[in-house]
Design a protein around this motif. Structure first.
Motif, PDB file in Angstrom:
ATOM      1  N   CYS A 199     -89.278  18.655 -16.809  1.00 45.67           N
ATOM      2  CA  CYS A 199     -88.847  19.651 -15.957  1.00 45.67           C
ATOM      3  C   CYS A 199     -87.923  20.571 -16.520  1.00 45.67           C
ATOM      4  O   CYS A 199     -86.797  20.391 -17.315  1.00 45.67           O
ATOM      5  N   GLY A 200     -88.063  22.047 -16.418  1.00 46.74           N
ATOM      6  CA  GLY A 200     -87.485  22.949 -17.053  1.00 46.74           C
ATOM      7  C   GLY A 200     -86.364  23.197 -16.182  1.00 46.74           C
ATOM      8  O   GLY A 200     -85.847  22.664 -15.133  1.00 46.74           O
ATOM      9  N   LYS A 201     -85.387  24.238 -16.455  1.00 45.38           N
ATOM     10  CA  LYS A 201     -84.330  24.592 -15.706  1.00 45.38           C
ATOM     11  C   LYS A 201     -84.688  25.085 -14.238  1.00 45.38           C
ATOM     12  O   LYS A 201     -85.308  25.882 -14.128  1.00 45.38           O
ATOM     13  N   GLY A 202     -83.872  24.681 -13.421  1.00 41.32           N
ATOM     14  CA  GLY A 202     -84.006  25.105 -12.011  1.00 41.32           C
ATOM     15  C   GLY A 202     -84.976  24.188 -11.106  1.00 41.32           C
ATOM     16  O   GLY A 202     -84.859  24.143  -9.805  1.00 41.32           O
ATOM     17  N   VAL A 203     -85.620  23.092 -11.861  1.00 43.68           N
ATOM     18  CA  VAL A 203     -86.419  21.978 -11.082  1.00 43.68           C
ATOM     19  C   VAL A 203     -85.670  20.819 -11.022  1.00 43.68           C
ATOM     20  O   VAL A 203     -85.719  20.118 -11.890  1.00 43.68           O
ATOM     21  N   ARG A 204     -84.743  20.800  -9.759  1.00 40.38           N
ATOM     22  CA  ARG A 204     -84.003  19.581  -9.765  1.00 40.38           C
ATOM     23  C   ARG A 204     -84.153  19.096  -8.016  1.00 40.38           C
ATOM     24  O   ARG A 204     -84.466  19.787  -7.319  1.00 40.38           O
ATOM     25  N   SER A 205     -83.873  17.937  -8.084  1.00 42.24           N
ATOM     26  CA  SER A 205     -83.699  17.339  -6.594  1.00 42.24           C
ATOM     27  C   SER A 205     -82.489  18.033  -5.902  1.00 42.24           C
ATOM     28  O   SER A 205     -81.569  18.289  -6.486  1.00 42.24           O
ATOM     29  N   ASN A 206     -83.013  18.051  -4.501  1.00 39.05           N
ATOM     30  CA  ASN A 206     -81.902  18.570  -3.867  1.00 39.05           C
ATOM     31  C   ASN A 206     -81.327  17.907  -2.528  1.00 39.05           C
ATOM     32  O   ASN A 206     -80.896  18.586  -1.603  1.00 39.05           O
ATOM     33  N   CYS A 207     -81.562  16.471  -2.521  1.00 36.78           N
ATOM     34  CA  CYS A 207     -81.530  15.428  -1.427  1.00 36.78           C
ATOM     35  C   CYS A 207     -80.100  15.140  -1.274  1.00 36.78           C
ATOM     36  O   CYS A 207     -79.425  15.137  -2.405  1.00 36.78           O
ATOM     37  N   ARG A 208     -79.697  14.915  -0.212  1.00 37.13           N
ATOM     38  CA  ARG A 208     -78.297  14.441   0.175  1.00 37.13           C
ATOM     39  C   ARG A 208     -78.294  12.893  -0.572  1.00 37.13           C
ATOM     40  O   ARG A 208     -79.174  12.499  -0.917  1.00 37.13           O
ATOM     41  N   SER A 209     -77.055  12.489  -0.908  1.00 35.97           N
ATOM     42  CA  SER A 209     -76.934  11.095  -1.186  1.00 35.97           C
ATOM     43  C   SER A 209     -77.230  10.212  -0.141  1.00 35.97           C
ATOM     44  O   SER A 209     -77.239  10.582   0.907  1.00 35.97           O
ATOM     45  N   GLY A 210     -77.282   8.886  -0.668  1.00 34.44           N
ATOM     46  CA  GLY A 210     -77.517   7.835   0.471  1.00 34.44           C
ATOM     47  C   GLY A 210     -79.276   8.086   0.897  1.00 34.44           C
ATOM     48  O   GLY A 210     -80.140   8.870   0.101  1.00 34.44           O
ATOM     49  N   GLN A 211     -79.627   7.293   1.875  1.00 38.61           N
ATOM     50  CA  GLN A 211     -80.867   7.322   2.291  1.00 38.61           C
ATOM     51  C   GLN A 211     -81.442   8.617   3.076  1.00 38.61           C
ATOM     52  O   GLN A 211     -80.496   9.206   3.856  1.00 38.61           O
ATOM     53  N   ILE A 212     -82.611   8.770   2.856  1.00 40.37           N
ATOM     54  CA  ILE A 212     -83.356   9.996   3.484  1.00 40.37           C
ATOM     55  C   ILE A 212     -84.328   9.400   4.259  1.00 40.37           C
ATOM     56  O   ILE A 212     -84.925   8.243   3.918  1.00 40.37           O
ATOM     57  N   ARG A 213     -84.783   9.984   5.303  1.00 38.72           N
ATOM     58  CA  ARG A 213     -85.740   9.490   6.262  1.00 38.72           C
ATOM     59  C   ARG A 213     -87.385  10.273   5.726  1.00 38.72           C
ATOM     60  O   ARG A 213     -87.435  11.385   5.243  1.00 38.72           O
ATOM     61  N   VAL A 214     -88.113   9.245   5.490  1.00 37.85           N
ATOM     62  CA  VAL A 214     -89.526   9.733   5.338  1.00 37.85           C
ATOM     63  C   VAL A 214     -90.259   9.328   6.385  1.00 37.85           C
ATOM     64  O   VAL A 214     -90.886   8.212   6.847  1.00 37.85           O
ATOM     65  N   PRO A 215     -90.624  10.525   7.323  1.00 34.63           N
ATOM     66  CA  PRO A 215     -91.212  10.412   8.744  1.00 34.63           C
ATOM     67  C   PRO A 215     -92.547   9.558   8.595  1.00 34.63           C
ATOM     68  O   PRO A 215     -93.430   9.982   7.624  1.00 34.63           O
ATOM     69  N   GLY A 216     -93.133   9.080   9.682  1.00 34.41           N
ATOM     70  CA  GLY A 216     -94.419   8.507   9.801  1.00 34.41           C
ATOM     71  C   GLY A 216     -95.280   9.647  10.578  1.00 34.41           C
ATOM     72  O   GLY A 216     -94.896  10.668  10.959  1.00 34.41           O
ATOM     73  N   ILE A 217     -96.694   9.173  10.205  1.00 29.86           N
ATOM     74  CA  ILE A 217     -97.494  10.323  10.811  1.00 29.86           C
ATOM     75  C   ILE A 217     -97.469  10.147  12.364  1.00 29.86           C
ATOM     76  O   ILE A 217     -97.113   9.032  12.812  1.00 29.86           O
ATOM     77  N   ARG A 218     -98.034  11.146  13.167  1.00 32.34           N
ATOM     78  CA  ARG A 218     -98.189  11.211  14.444  1.00 32.34           C
ATOM     79  C   ARG A 218     -99.653  11.335  14.862  1.00 32.34           C
ATOM     80  O   ARG A 218    -100.420  11.990  14.354  1.00 32.34           O
TER      81      ARG A 218
END
Length: 218
Positions: A199-218
């Motif tokens: 990836c070029g400049k500026g395309v980076r991950s922005n998530c917090r450290s530790g686990q993140i939630r991947v919601p389930g479908i409804r």
């Protein structure tokens, strides 16, 4: 009376100068040109997260989507991207039919073509074919099959799962985007001929450290 006319003429002069400054400012703005870019970002949106805040959107009408195509975005290696490029191509009926098989809604299709597709230099049929091929070349890990159960895992692990499922994808060829504590998108960087690339400049991950939630479908 003479004083009034003098003030009026001064006001006209000020407005004319302001208009001239605005016109020159617009002329100095860098304009994207169709086909002039360095690589693509294939952006896959995690639909259950989108639907948490957009429940009335037709994408969220009980369709059970997991990852959906957000867009195939031309990018500059130095950062930024072209958008709303001049194009003589409009979406034809066949283009819309093709696009609706790729994007979750026709509204998103129209937005992505106008904003990003026009800058591909491929015309609408070529851009949609490229998006179709890009989707076919990026394998989504099995853990992200739509499910009603949420998952919890670090963003770095999400990226690693995609790399394992897509040999040849470099370590810096993927970015994970979050909306607060939840997975929002996965962005995969591809060359103009749709091969994995950094990836070029500026395309980076922005998530917090530790686990993140991947919601389930409804």
């Amino acid at each position: 009376m003479g004083r009034f006319i003098t003030c009026l003429l001064s006001l006209v002069l000020v407005l004319a100068m302001a208009g001239d400054v605005q016109a020159r400012s617009r002329q100095n703005q860098p304009q994207g040109r169709a086909g002039v870019f360095d690589y693509y970002v294939l952006t896959l949106s995690w639909s259950p997260t989108f639907c948490l805040t957009n429940p009335q959107n037709e994408q969220c009408d009980g369709k059970g989507y997991g990852f959906v195509l957000h867009g195939l975005w031309p990018q500059y290696a130095s950062g930024g991207w072209p958008q709303y490029c001049e194009s003589d191509t409009r979406l034809s009926a066949s283009d819309r039919a093709k696009g609706k098989s790729l994007f979750p809604t026709e509204g998103l299709l129209k937005h992505e073509w106008a904003t990003h597709g026009t800058c591909s230099g491929l015309g609408a049929p070529g851009y949609l074919d490229a998006a179709d091929q890009a989707l076919g070349r990026v394998k989504v890990p099995a853990i992200f099959e739509p499910s009603r159960e949420p998952h919890y895992l670090p963003a770095a692990e999400i990226a690693e799962l995609f790399r394992r499922s897509n040999p040849g994808l470099p370590e810096d060829g993927i970015a994970v985007s979050c909306s607060g504590p939840e997975l929002k998108e996965v962005r995969v960087c591809l060359t103009k001929d749709l091969q994995p690339t950094s990836c070029g400049k500026g395309v980076r991950s922005n998530c917090r450290s530790g686990q993140i939630r991947v919601p389930g479908i409804r």
